[in-house]
Design a protein around this motif. Structure first.
Motif, PDB file in Angstrom:
ATOM      1  N   SER A 187       4.194  -9.349  -0.980  1.00 18.01           N
ATOM      2  CA  SER A 187       3.987  -8.524   0.215  1.00 18.01           C
ATOM      3  C   SER A 187       5.295  -7.950   0.758  1.00 18.01           C
ATOM      4  O   SER A 187       5.288  -7.009   1.556  1.00 18.01           O
ATOM      5  CB  SER A 187       3.289  -9.348   1.312  1.00 18.01           C
ATOM      6  OG  SER A 187       2.018  -9.737   0.865  1.00 18.01           O
ATOM      7  N   ARG A 188       6.429  -8.509   0.303  1.00 20.10           N
ATOM      8  CA  ARG A 188       7.731  -7.942   0.719  1.00 20.10           C
ATOM      9  C   ARG A 188       7.950  -6.568   0.090  1.00 20.10           C
ATOM     10  O   ARG A 188       8.722  -5.756   0.582  1.00 20.10           O
ATOM     11  CB  ARG A 188       8.870  -8.854   0.277  1.00 20.10           C
ATOM     12  CG  ARG A 188       8.852 -10.177   0.996  1.00 20.10           C
ATOM     13  CD  ARG A 188       9.998 -11.049   0.495  1.00 20.10           C
ATOM     14  NE  ARG A 188       9.701 -12.434   0.784  1.00 20.10           N
ATOM     15  CZ  ARG A 188      10.097 -13.462   0.054  1.00 20.10           C
ATOM     16  NH1 ARG A 188      10.834 -13.260  -1.022  1.00 20.10           N
ATOM     17  NH2 ARG A 188       9.784 -14.679   0.382  1.00 20.10           N
ATOM     18  N   ASP A 189       7.277  -6.328  -1.049  1.00 16.76           N
ATOM     19  CA  ASP A 189       7.498  -5.069  -1.775  1.00 16.76           C
ATOM     20  C   ASP A 189       6.366  -4.065  -1.627  1.00 16.76           C
ATOM     21  O   ASP A 189       6.414  -2.982  -2.212  1.00 16.76           O
ATOM     22  CB  ASP A 189       7.645  -5.358  -3.286  1.00 16.76           C
ATOM     23  CG  ASP A 189       8.843  -6.222  -3.573  1.00 16.76           C
ATOM     24  OD1 ASP A 189       9.817  -6.095  -2.827  1.00 16.76           O
ATOM     25  OD2 ASP A 189       8.775  -7.009  -4.534  1.00 16.76           O
ATOM     26  N   GLY A 190       5.325  -4.435  -0.938  1.00 24.68           N
ATOM     27  CA  GLY A 190       4.196  -3.512  -0.814  1.00 24.68           C
ATOM     28  C   GLY A 190       2.997  -4.238  -0.253  1.00 24.68           C
ATOM     29  O   GLY A 190       3.108  -5.352   0.246  1.00 24.68           O
ATOM     30  N   ARG A 191       1.844  -3.583  -0.358  1.00 19.46           N
ATOM     31  CA  ARG A 191       0.616  -4.207   0.157  1.00 19.46           C
ATOM     32  C   ARG A 191      -0.167  -4.808  -1.014  1.00 19.46           C
ATOM     33  O   ARG A 191      -0.522  -4.086  -1.952  1.00 19.46           O
ATOM     34  CB  ARG A 191      -0.237  -3.146   0.854  1.00 19.46           C
ATOM     35  CG  ARG A 191      -1.571  -3.706   1.340  1.00 19.46           C
ATOM     36  CD  ARG A 191      -2.380  -2.674   2.109  1.00 19.46           C
ATOM     37  NE  ARG A 191      -2.799  -1.556   1.261  1.00 19.46           N
ATOM     38  CZ  ARG A 191      -3.816  -0.743   1.562  1.00 19.46           C
ATOM     39  NH1 ARG A 191      -4.491  -0.909   2.688  1.00 19.46           N
ATOM     40  NH2 ARG A 191      -4.138   0.259   0.763  1.00 19.46           N
ATOM     41  N   VAL A 192      -0.379  -6.114  -0.954  1.00 15.29           N
ATOM     42  CA  VAL A 192      -1.188  -6.739  -2.002  1.00 15.29           C
ATOM     43  C   VAL A 192      -2.648  -6.394  -1.690  1.00 15.29           C
ATOM     44  O   VAL A 192      -3.217  -6.861  -0.719  1.00 15.29           O
ATOM     45  CB  VAL A 192      -0.980  -8.266  -2.069  1.00 15.29           C
ATOM     46  CG1 VAL A 192      -1.880  -8.870  -3.131  1.00 15.29           C
ATOM     47  CG2 VAL A 192       0.487  -8.587  -2.353  1.00 15.29           C
ATOM     48  N   ARG A 193      -3.192  -5.554  -2.543  1.00 16.39           N
ATOM     49  CA  ARG A 193      -4.524  -5.016  -2.257  1.00 16.39           C
ATOM     50  C   ARG A 193      -5.624  -5.924  -2.803  1.00 16.39           C
ATOM     51  O   ARG A 193      -6.658  -6.113  -2.176  1.00 16.39           O
ATOM     52  CB  ARG A 193      -4.608  -3.630  -2.913  1.00 16.39           C
ATOM     53  CG  ARG A 193      -5.824  -2.848  -2.582  1.00 16.39           C
ATOM     54  CD  ARG A 193      -5.788  -2.430  -1.118  1.00 16.39           C
ATOM     55  NE  ARG A 193      -6.656  -1.303  -0.861  1.00 16.39           N
ATOM     56  CZ  ARG A 193      -7.553  -1.276   0.120  1.00 16.39           C
ATOM     57  NH1 ARG A 193      -7.685  -2.319   0.917  1.00 16.39           N
ATOM     58  NH2 ARG A 193      -8.291  -0.226   0.314  1.00 16.39           N
TER      59      ARG A 193
END
Ligand SMILES: Cc1ncc(COP(=O)(O)O)c(C=O)c1O
Length: 440
Positions: A187-193
């Protein structure tokens, strides 16, 4: 009547540069395995996860179209000819047999969803394509996958430039705490979808996710607002004990997108599968499946109505449950699973080689762990010199390549050939360990 046999015209000299991802080994795995199988036709192949053709009832299933036509004509009060004509036309995007699939899910999977939450798809593969296309924003969204996993999802994500983060599976599949750590980290690098998994009789590992992990996994995903993509083509092939509930059957909060397939229960040439998406979308009244129909309409317009009618007709004939159709297949695959376990015990059991394997409770696959790294060169030697083909586990890995493991599929080889194939594999392993196997 004979087929035309003229030589094919030559390809043109115009050169086309492919997308960068075509250089990725992942996209070549299927072709590579098929090539090995074709190059060594005498070899016994434990590589493809194909169902056994001798059990296909293609004509019988297609004859069920008539059952479907009669039922529809009675229900709609129109002639059978009018129903047949409808099959010739473009059709409803989300399909014409959602009510029958909803009933089948209720009967065979204890999953309760309204027909409006179901999209009939061109195989499970299209369901994956709809989910990734419709729900993932390439710039920020991340797909977590249990690792190793099915190439159908990771290959597709690669083609679509969607970031994939592996969560290593252990001997029982995904471990919920590991999933939670992976979600927090990614989640630090983006949105875990979403998180993709095959909890029942996993491909490639052959593992089954224990019930307490299923419950904990749902909780982790719900707390972190991550969708769970549950892919379940093997669920009806349980050999040892009662089935565990699917994640979708346990899901009370709309966490799970469920993908089903008729490729193993009926036959894969049908290319029939489905997506269950019963989540809400904003303030709209309809389920997510309705919103995703615009994606499906741009991918395949609609699933061929004739093939839906074949599945629908079978579901009508069978009173909604595929159990009677699956039972003899399950008995045959169980025999094959047992034949492989017996052959492995005979060949490697108690031996000094340090070869271990798991005993899958269902499905088509098991994992064999070797005391050495199984390289691509070993695949060729195994096929050419020893006459047996296997899949290196590395082919299915996103993270660390599990070089000492191979996937063995017992679905496509009859029990006698299974015994012979494992003996051949035993000879390869013995020679390889002792240094007698010439690697060149
Ligand atoms: C995990 C998994 N999902 C999906 C599929 C393919 O399903 P379909 O033939 O419906 O596209 C397979 C087939 O091998 C599979 O192993």
């Amino acid at each position: 009547m004979t087929l035309p046999s003229a030589a094919a015209p030559a390809i043109t000299s115009r050169e086309v540069v492919l997308k960068e991802c075509f250089g990725d080994e992942l996209l070549d795995v299927m072709n590579f395995l098929n090539e090995v199988v074709m190059r060594f036709p005498e070899a016994i192949s434990f590589a493809p996860g194909r169902p056994l053709e001798s059990m296909f009832k293609v004509q019988q299933h297609l004859s069920a179209i008539e059952t479907y036509v009669q039922a529809c004509s009675a229900r709609k009060g129109c002639s059978p000819e009018a129903i047949w004509r409808e099959f010739g036309q473009y059709s409803l995007t989300n399909g014409i047999i959602s009510d029958l699939i909803a009933n089948h899910l209720e009967r065979d999977e204890s999953i309760h969803v309204p027909p409006s939450a179901i999209i009939t798809t061109v195989g499970a593969q299209e369901a994956m394509a709809i989910v990734l296309t419709g729900l993932f924003d390439q710039a920020r969204d991340i797909l977590l996958v249990s690792d190793p996993t099915y190439i159908g999802i990771t290959g597709l994500a690669r083609l679509m430039n969607i970031r994939v983060v592996p969560v290593p599976a252990d001997a029982h599949g995904l471990e919920p705490n590991a999933v939670e750590r992976a979600i927090v980290h990614a989640s630090r690098d983006g949105r875990v979808r979403a998180l993709y998994d095959i909890p029942d009789f996993n491909n490639p590992l052959g593992t089954s996710l224990p019930l307490d992990r299923r419950i904990a996994l749902l909780d982790v995903c719900r707390r972190h607002d991550v969708l769970m993509i549950e892919d379940n083509p093997y669920g009806m092939f349980a050999y040892d004990h009662a089935r565990m509930p699917t994640l979708k059957a346990l899901d009370e909060r709309g966490t799970v997108l469920y993908i089903g397939s008729f490729s193993k229960t009926l036959f894969p040439g049908l290319r029939m599968g489905y997506l269950v998406a019963d989540q809400r979308v904003g303030s709209s009244a309809g389920p997510l499946a309705r919103a995703l129909s615009s994606v499906k309409s741009l991918l395949t317009v609609n699933t061929p109505p004739l093939l839906q009618a074949a599945v629908g007709g079978e579901l009508l004939r069978e009173g909604g449950s595929l159990e009677a159709i699956v039972a003899p297949k399950r008995a045959q695959y169980k025999k094959q699973r047992d034949a492989m376990l017996v052959a492995l015990a005979r060949t490697f059991g108690g031996g000094p080689q340090g070869v271990t394997w798991n005993a899958p409770a269902g499905g088509f696959f098991l994992t064999l762990t070797l005391p050495f790294a199984f390289e691509t060169a070993d695949l060729q030697i195994c096929a050419g010199k020893y006459g047996v083909i296997v899949s290196p586990m590395r082919f299915f890995c996103v993270g660390p390549p599990r070089t000492n493991q191979i996937r063995l599929s017992f679905s496509y080889v009859d029990p006698q050939r299974i015994a012979e194939g494992i003996e051949r594999l035993g000879a390869f392993v013995r020679d390889r360990v002792s240094g007698a196997g010439n690697r060149h």
